[in-house]
Scaffold this motif. Structure first.
Motif, short mmCIF file in Angstrom:
data_model
loop_
_atom_site.label_atom_id
_atom_site.label_comp_id
_atom_site.label_asym_id
_atom_site.label_seq_id
_atom_site.Cartn_x
_atom_site.Cartn_y
_atom_site.Cartn_z
N ALA A 162 21.85 -34.85 -43.21
CA ALA A 162 22.33 -33.60 -43.77
C ALA A 162 21.88 -32.42 -43.08
CB ALA A 162 22.19 -33.58 -45.27
N ILE A 163 20.39 -32.35 -42.99
CA ILE A 163 19.80 -31.17 -42.13
C ILE A 163 20.42 -30.90 -40.85
CG2 ILE A 163 17.65 -30.44 -41.36
CD1 ILE A 163 16.42 -32.37 -43.49
N ALA A 164 20.70 -31.98 -40.22
CA ALA A 164 21.41 -31.65 -38.68
C ALA A 164 22.66 -31.08 -38.95
CB ALA A 164 21.44 -32.98 -38.20
N ARG A 165 23.40 -31.38 -39.90
CA ARG A 165 24.61 -30.66 -40.50
C ARG A 165 24.39 -29.28 -40.54
NH1 ARG A 165 28.05 -32.62 -45.43
NH2 ARG A 165 26.41 -31.44 -46.50
N GLN A 166 23.48 -28.88 -41.50
CA GLN A 166 23.21 -27.66 -41.73
C GLN A 166 22.74 -26.73 -40.45
OE1 GLN A 166 19.78 -27.57 -44.35
NE2 GLN A 166 21.09 -29.34 -45.63
N PRO A 204 28.61 -28.55 -59.24
CA PRO A 204 28.55 -27.06 -59.16
C PRO A 204 27.15 -26.94 -58.38
CG PRO A 204 29.15 -27.58 -61.35
CD PRO A 204 28.88 -28.79 -60.85
N THR A 205 26.85 -25.78 -57.70
CA THR A 205 25.70 -25.35 -56.80
C THR A 205 24.89 -25.23 -58.18
OG1 THR A 205 26.80 -23.12 -56.66
CG2 THR A 205 26.62 -24.65 -54.72
N GLY A 206 23.65 -25.48 -58.04
CA GLY A 206 22.91 -25.24 -59.00
C GLY A 206 21.66 -25.43 -59.19
N VAL A 207 21.42 -24.39 -59.25
CA VAL A 207 20.38 -24.49 -59.51
C VAL A 207 20.06 -23.73 -59.08
CG1 VAL A 207 19.54 -23.52 -60.11
CG2 VAL A 207 20.46 -22.90 -59.36
N ASP A 232 23.11 -21.21 -51.91
CA ASP A 232 21.68 -20.67 -52.53
C ASP A 232 21.74 -19.14 -52.06
OD1 ASP A 232 19.70 -20.93 -54.18
OD2 ASP A 232 18.41 -21.97 -52.87
N PHE A 233 22.76 -18.32 -52.22
CA PHE A 233 22.77 -17.21 -51.68
C PHE A 233 22.05 -16.09 -52.80
CE2 PHE A 233 24.49 -13.09 -50.16
CZ PHE A 233 24.57 -13.16 -49.00
N HIS A 234 20.84 -15.55 -52.25
CA HIS A 234 19.90 -14.82 -53.15
C HIS A 234 19.01 -13.91 -52.49
CE1 HIS A 234 16.70 -17.48 -53.03
NE2 HIS A 234 17.44 -18.40 -53.36
N PRO A 235 18.40 -12.95 -53.16
CA PRO A 235 17.45 -12.12 -52.31
C PRO A 235 16.24 -12.78 -51.28
CG PRO A 235 17.68 -11.05 -54.52
CD PRO A 235 18.54 -12.52 -54.40
N ALA A 261 19.37 -9.15 -41.49
CA ALA A 261 18.73 -9.70 -40.22
C ALA A 261 18.98 -11.06 -40.03
CB ALA A 261 17.16 -9.44 -39.94
N ALA A 262 18.81 -11.90 -41.29
CA ALA A 262 19.16 -13.31 -40.95
C ALA A 262 19.23 -13.81 -42.64
CB ALA A 262 17.80 -14.22 -40.66
N ILE A 263 20.60 -14.70 -42.74
CA ILE A 263 20.46 -15.54 -43.85
C ILE A 263 19.85 -16.77 -43.41
CG2 ILE A 263 22.14 -16.59 -45.42
CD1 ILE A 263 24.38 -14.76 -44.26
N VAL A 264 18.96 -17.24 -44.25
CA VAL A 264 18.07 -18.52 -44.29
C VAL A 264 18.12 -19.42 -45.30
CG1 VAL A 264 16.34 -17.14 -42.68
CG2 VAL A 264 15.97 -17.50 -45.39
N ASP A 265 17.62 -20.56 -45.11
CA ASP A 265 17.69 -21.81 -46.23
C ASP A 265 19.20 -22.03 -46.63
OD1 ASP A 265 15.08 -21.87 -46.35
OD2 ASP A 265 14.67 -21.07 -48.34
N TRP A 266 19.60 -23.18 -45.68
CA TRP A 266 20.99 -23.47 -45.91
C TRP A 266 20.92 -24.90 -46.61
CZ3 TRP A 266 25.47 -20.74 -44.54
CH2 TRP A 266 25.24 -19.73 -43.98
N ASP A 267 19.75 -25.22 -46.83
CA ASP A 267 19.55 -26.64 -47.89
C ASP A 267 20.79 -26.93 -48.79
OD1 ASP A 267 16.47 -27.11 -46.87
OD2 ASP A 267 16.63 -25.08 -47.72
N ARG A 268 21.44 -26.05 -49.45
CA ARG A 268 22.48 -26.28 -50.35
C ARG A 268 23.80 -26.05 -49.82
NH1 ARG A 268 20.38 -29.26 -54.57
NH2 ARG A 268 18.45 -28.19 -55.28
N LEU A 269 24.09 -25.96 -48.53
CA LEU A 269 25.42 -26.02 -47.71
C LEU A 269 26.00 -27.13 -48.43
CD1 LEU A 269 27.08 -24.80 -45.44
CD2 LEU A 269 26.06 -26.68 -44.14
N GLY A 270 27.32 -26.72 -49.03
CA GLY A 270 28.32 -27.71 -49.58
C GLY A 270 29.61 -27.12 -49.75
N VAL A 271 30.47 -27.88 -50.25
CA VAL A 271 31.69 -27.57 -50.84
C VAL A 271 31.72 -27.43 -52.30
CG1 VAL A 271 34.18 -28.34 -51.09
CG2 VAL A 271 32.71 -28.87 -49.11
N HIS A 272 31.82 -26.08 -52.69
CA HIS A 272 32.06 -25.64 -54.15
C HIS A 272 32.93 -24.47 -54.22
CE1 HIS A 272 28.20 -27.82 -54.82
NE2 HIS A 272 27.91 -27.25 -53.48
N PRO A 273 33.28 -23.97 -55.24
CA PRO A 273 34.08 -22.84 -55.66
C PRO A 273 33.40 -21.70 -55.23
CG PRO A 273 34.03 -24.16 -57.56
CD PRO A 273 33.06 -24.80 -56.93
#
Length: 372
Positions: A58-62, A145-148, A247-250, A261-273
């Protein structure tokens, strides 16, 4: 340093020189990060520690996703490739990744101008549209649902030192935290009432009884009354799904010179609404300490998002309803405090718990800001 990473083996695998300094950055709630300086440069070393997101596949996919996004000009920080041609290093059963260090600062919505709020909404729209281009579409099915995200509901510490990783919370700024959640419809009020009763019992037993306990008790009773009045407003099935950051937040967006400059932390990349991620992100960015949203900034953000993502007003209005319901049934901060003994989210609780009450009262105005 507790949980010190195996620097020698990692740096050899990435041919990144010899370590000069390695300092833990402010830890998020999912993984561990280190600011690393070597004889060859500065890096962010990420230890994928959370069991739910530490699968190397999953990390490699991210990693592939962020590299493809970078090729499209989206501001991300793709990982470096090791001497074995892989971006994930598994050592001692633990997964690591090495990223370039990105200079920048985190900014909460209160630190953004109206123009910058519009740029933020447009950026998330570009992320969603770009993910549709670079990620597979066949066999796609909605996930839970993404969460959390995320943080932080009312992100504490925005504007602090930059870091290139470390989620501020386990998910996307507001999960349907009640037990027995139907992924298609959201929380069942009956399950939430049972959770409230359990948490109230834990609050009563807590010693020494303090101001946090008193606020928790007040909010739990208040929320139960709200749910009793609005139990018939459980939302229908969610809307259009697609690949989202998750997990898009400040704390997962770095600014430099006023620009992303950069969007980081893609651990929750997935298919959601998709529209629900847009609403959750806005709620996290634009909540005020008193628990109210800055609706003028929300409006600028949402209009730009709709334009770049190709999302219609009805889609955003439906997402507002689902996320409102999610927040009305959400007690993840109290569950961490009382069931796990984890108090890291406590500073966020006053604003987050007040938001559900304010949002219920101002429901029409919130819908108009997102969909008007």
């Amino acid at each position: 340093m507790s949980h010190a990473p195996p620097l020698g083996a990692l740096l050899r695998q990435y041919a990144a020189g010899s370590a000069l300094t390695c300092d833990p950055v402010e830890q998020g709630l999912l993984n561990r990060g280190y600011r690393l300086r070597t004889t060859r440069g500065r890096y962010f070393l990420k230890h994928h520690f959370d069991p739910e997101t530490a699968d190397p596949v999953a990390i490699a996919r991210q990693h592939r996703a962020t590299q493809r996004l970078a090729d499209l000009g989206v501001p991300v920080a793709p990982p470096l490739t090791g001497t074995d041609g892989r971006t994930v290093a598994v050592i001692g059963g633990h997964a690591y990744a090495l990223h370039p260090w990105i200079d920048g600062r985190h900014r909460h919505g209160g630190q953004l101008t109206t123009r910058q709020c519009a740029r933020l909404g447009a950026l998330l729209g570009v992320v969603h549209a770009s993910l549709e281009r670079v990620m597979p579409t066949q066999g796609r099915a909605p996930a839970r649902p993404t969460g959390v995200t995320g943080a932080t509901e009312g992100s504490a510490g925005a504007g602090g030192p930059a870091r290139a990783g470390g989620s501020a919370r386990a998910g996307a700024g507001g999960s349907a935290a009640a037990e027995g959640v139907d992924p298609a419809r959201g929380a069942d009020p009956a399950d939430t009432f049972a959770l409230i009763d359990r948490l109230l019992a834990q609050v009563r037993r807590h010693r020494p009884y303090d101001a946090f306990d008193e606020l928790a008790r007040h909010r739990l009773l208040e929320r139960r009354a709200l749910l009793e009045r609005h139990a018939d407003r459980r939302p229908p099935q969610g809307g259009s799904v697609g690949w989202v950051h998750g997990d898009f937040h400040p704390f997962n967006l770095l600014y430099r010179d006023g620009e992303p400059a950069a969007i980081v932390d893609w651990d929750r990349l997935g298919v959601h609404p998709r529209a629900e991620e847009a609403v959750r992100a806005a709620v996290i960015f634009f909540v005020r300490p008193v628990g109210a949203l800055d609706l003028a900034k929300v409006r600028a953000y949402a209009r730009a998002y709709r334009r770049t993502a190709g999302a219609g007003p009805a889609e955003l209005a439906a997402a507002v309803h689902r996320v409102w319901w999610e927040r009305l049934n959400d007690f993840w901060m109290l569950r961490w405090h009382y069931e796990r003994g984890d108090t890291r989210a406590d500073p966020q609780f006053p604003a987050a718990s007040a938001l559900a009450v304010w949002w219920t009262r101002e429901y029409d105005a919130v819908c108009e800001a997102f969909a008007g």
